[in-house]
Design a protein around this motif. Structure first.
Motif, short mmCIF file in Angstrom:
data_model
loop_
_atom_site.label_atom_id
_atom_site.label_comp_id
_atom_site.label_asym_id
_atom_site.label_seq_id
_atom_site.Cartn_x
_atom_site.Cartn_y
_atom_site.Cartn_z
N GLU A 160 -3.73 -21.47 -23.60
CA GLU A 160 -3.32 -20.17 -24.07
C GLU A 160 -3.12 -21.23 -25.61
O GLU A 160 -3.12 -22.08 -25.71
CB GLU A 160 -1.81 -20.13 -23.71
CG GLU A 160 -0.90 -21.23 -23.19
CD GLU A 160 0.16 -20.11 -22.71
OE1 GLU A 160 0.15 -19.60 -21.47
OE2 GLU A 160 1.56 -21.30 -23.30
N GLU A 161 -3.27 -20.68 -26.93
CA GLU A 161 -2.85 -20.86 -28.25
C GLU A 161 -2.40 -19.74 -28.91
O GLU A 161 -1.62 -18.81 -28.55
CB GLU A 161 -4.85 -20.28 -29.42
CG GLU A 161 -5.91 -21.70 -29.02
CD GLU A 161 -6.87 -21.22 -29.78
OE1 GLU A 161 -6.77 -21.68 -30.82
OE2 GLU A 161 -7.06 -20.33 -28.90
N LYS B 49 -12.09 -28.53 -31.99
CA LYS B 49 -11.31 -28.04 -31.10
C LYS B 49 -11.01 -29.22 -29.84
O LYS B 49 -12.56 -29.72 -29.37
CB LYS B 49 -12.30 -26.69 -30.29
CG LYS B 49 -11.29 -25.93 -29.67
CD LYS B 49 -12.13 -24.50 -29.14
CE LYS B 49 -12.27 -24.37 -27.45
NZ LYS B 49 -12.76 -23.54 -27.15
N VAL C 236 -6.38 -18.08 -23.62
CA VAL C 236 -7.74 -18.58 -23.66
C VAL C 236 -8.25 -18.28 -22.28
O VAL C 236 -9.52 -17.52 -22.27
CB VAL C 236 -7.62 -19.84 -24.33
CG1 VAL C 236 -9.30 -20.10 -24.00
CG2 VAL C 236 -6.83 -19.67 -25.94
N SER C 237 -8.33 -18.36 -21.26
CA SER C 237 -8.20 -18.34 -19.86
C SER C 237 -7.27 -18.57 -19.33
O SER C 237 -5.67 -18.39 -19.69
CB SER C 237 -9.13 -20.33 -19.47
OG SER C 237 -7.69 -21.20 -19.72
N LYS D 30 -3.28 -16.24 -27.80
CA LYS D 30 -4.06 -15.57 -27.22
C LYS D 30 -3.87 -16.34 -25.75
O LYS D 30 -3.82 -17.20 -26.14
CB LYS D 30 -5.19 -15.80 -28.29
CG LYS D 30 -6.36 -15.04 -28.10
CD LYS D 30 -7.83 -15.29 -29.28
CE LYS D 30 -8.46 -16.95 -28.73
NZ LYS D 30 -8.99 -17.67 -29.59
#
Length: 473
Positions: A34-35, A391, A29-30, A27
């Motif tokens: 990334e995740e 998080k 994220v920005s 994913k």
């Protein structure tokens, strides 16, 4: 990536293990965050997806770079046009070959460790990075003596303030109501010592000044129900097996119940750890979570690689080593290019994935004689993870790495809820640590990347009543 770039070429993946680690649930994220999860899969899955990939399951015995040949443990030889070395790193063990010392270098080995825990009554954990942090948090129903060489926990990722914010989680039985804490600026420890030799502070992260805990009203770090006892500012001096310990005729200590009562331990343990602070503890086993060393051994012999200070193969900005047609990526390599002012190398999954992807692009560009720009992921250090179920996002020079004493920190902390720290230099944001659901990562990422002068905002930058995302939209 190589298979996609060269659909008609043979791509060989050599690995000593029957499984490969695959990135799943990716994913973005920005821009830079990334995740993803890492999953072990049978190598046949990769071969099914890309018919031009062949997985060769064998360790590498030798590299003969002048002949462009690789010799594998099973006695075969392979010729390559281009080679990328991605052999990772291995745990830096406190002592080699001791059956009571377990090395942990990633989440897989952490899970394997859980199994060993079933019978243990007490373990000693050595190390102060992300792995040690997670481990100590996860261990339940077992006494943990945690030996760290720093003053505060989690030093790779945090400063003392973030550590104190997280500590109550080790003991949390009941949920506390969040208390707003005032925003403050901090002096940096040691800024009075003007006579320090130049360069000493460059390597170190930022340590908060002596006033950092005022206004945070946090409990001390000494006693938790979770059964964790932290021994700070110490390292392992010696490890004694049971027989050696009996011959020493020394006293080992029970698990500390409070400050004062330090009692001798009546129990006989399989192994004993002597710390540099003079204390000795017995335990079932010792977990060495003290970082990693690049796994370069099989490749050095007979090849003239330039090797970095940290033992990795030095690579230039196209991921090329000092030898022709040999590239390296991930934990095995040392980034030897002039980095962006807000990026640094850290041996993490995120960087391994980015480097691997980018190395393939570089190998392709080189083979086709094209030029290629440095990938954007190396503009800004950005990592997202979870500690103690919070998080955690770290951006840029989040611990003021290499900024010397010329920086200031701004902090906002709501106990049990969030912790926000930014590193400022000359009115510009250089780094940030975000713990909890702060929703500030994209805004701060942009502020670090565009280096906008924020002096005018002063401490309002972290004012919880100002919606800063809208402000800098």
């Amino acid at each position: 990536q190589l298979a996609a770039e060269f659909p008609s070429e043979d791509i060989l993946l050599m690995t000593a293990s029957p499984v490969i680690k695959a990135v799943i649930n990716f994913k973005q994220v920005s821009k830079t965050l990334e995740e993803f999860d890492v999953e072990e899969q049978p190598s046949s899955l990769l071969e099914k997806r890309y018919p031009n990939i062949r997985v060769i399951q064998s360790g590498v015995k030798q590299l003969k770079s002048d002949e462009h040949k690789i010799y594998t443990e099973d006695g075969k030889e392979y010729i390559y046009e281009k080679l990328c070395l991605c052999a990772g790193a291995k745990p830096k063990l406190i002592v080699e070959g001791n059956p009571y010392v377990l090395g942990i270098r990633d989440t897989d080995s952490a899970q394997a460790f859980q199994k060993n825990l079933a019978q243990a009554e007490r373990v000693v954990v050595v190390g102060n990075g992300g792995i040690a942090l997670e481990l100590v948090y996860e261990i339940q129903g077992c006494e943990v003596i945690w030996a760290i060489k720093d003053k505060a926990i989690g030093n790779t990722f945090f400063d003392a303030g973030a550590a104190e914010f997280l500590l109550p989680k080790l003991t949390a039985e009941s949920r506390e109501t969040p208390i707003e804490c005032k925003r403050t600026k901090y002096t940096v420890e040691g800024s009075e010592e003007k006579g320090r030799p130049v360069g000493v502070s460059d390597k170190l992260g930022s340590a908060l000044g002596p006033d950092w805990h005022e206004g945070l009203h946090l409990k001390g770090t000494k006693e938790f129900s979770h059964k964790v006892h932290i021994e700070i500012l110490c390292e392992v001096k010696k490890i004694h097996l049971q027989q050696e310990f009996i011959q020493l005729q020394q006293t080992s200590l029970t698990f500390p119940k409070g400050e004062k009562n330090v009692e001798a331990d009546e129990v006989l343990w399989p192994v004993y750890v002597e710390l540099t602070n003079g204390k000795i503890y017995g335990c079932n086993f010792i977990v060495s979570a003290t970082g990693v060393v690049p796994n370069v051994e099989p490749f050095l012999n007979g090849n003239n690689f330039a090797v970095g200070e940290d033992g990795g193969l030095m690579v230039d900005k196209h991921m090329q080593t000092s030898l022709p047609d040999v590239y390296a990526a991930g934990d095995i390599c040392t980034a030897a290019w002039e980095p962006s002012p807000v990026w640094h190398q850290m041996r993490l999954w995120t960087q391994a994935r980015q480097m691997g992807w980018y190395a393939a692009k570089c190998m392709a560009a080189d083979a086709l004689g094209e030029s290629i720009d440095m990938d954007f992921s190396f503009e800004l250090f950005a990592h997202i993870t979870k500690f103690f179920n919070y998080k955690v996002v770290v951006l840029g020079k989040y611990n003021a790495q290499g900024l010397g004493l010329d920086h200031e920190l701004m902090l906002r902390c709501t106990k049990g809820h969030e912790y926000v720290k930014v590193v400022m230099q000359n009115g510009r944001m250089m780094g940030a640590v975000l713990i909890g659901e702060t929703d500030l990562e994209e805004t701060f990422e942009n502020l670090i990347l565009n280096q906008m002068d924020l002096s005018a905002y002063g401490e309002d930058l972290l004012n919880p009543d100002i919606d800063i995302e809208d402000y800098f939209d």
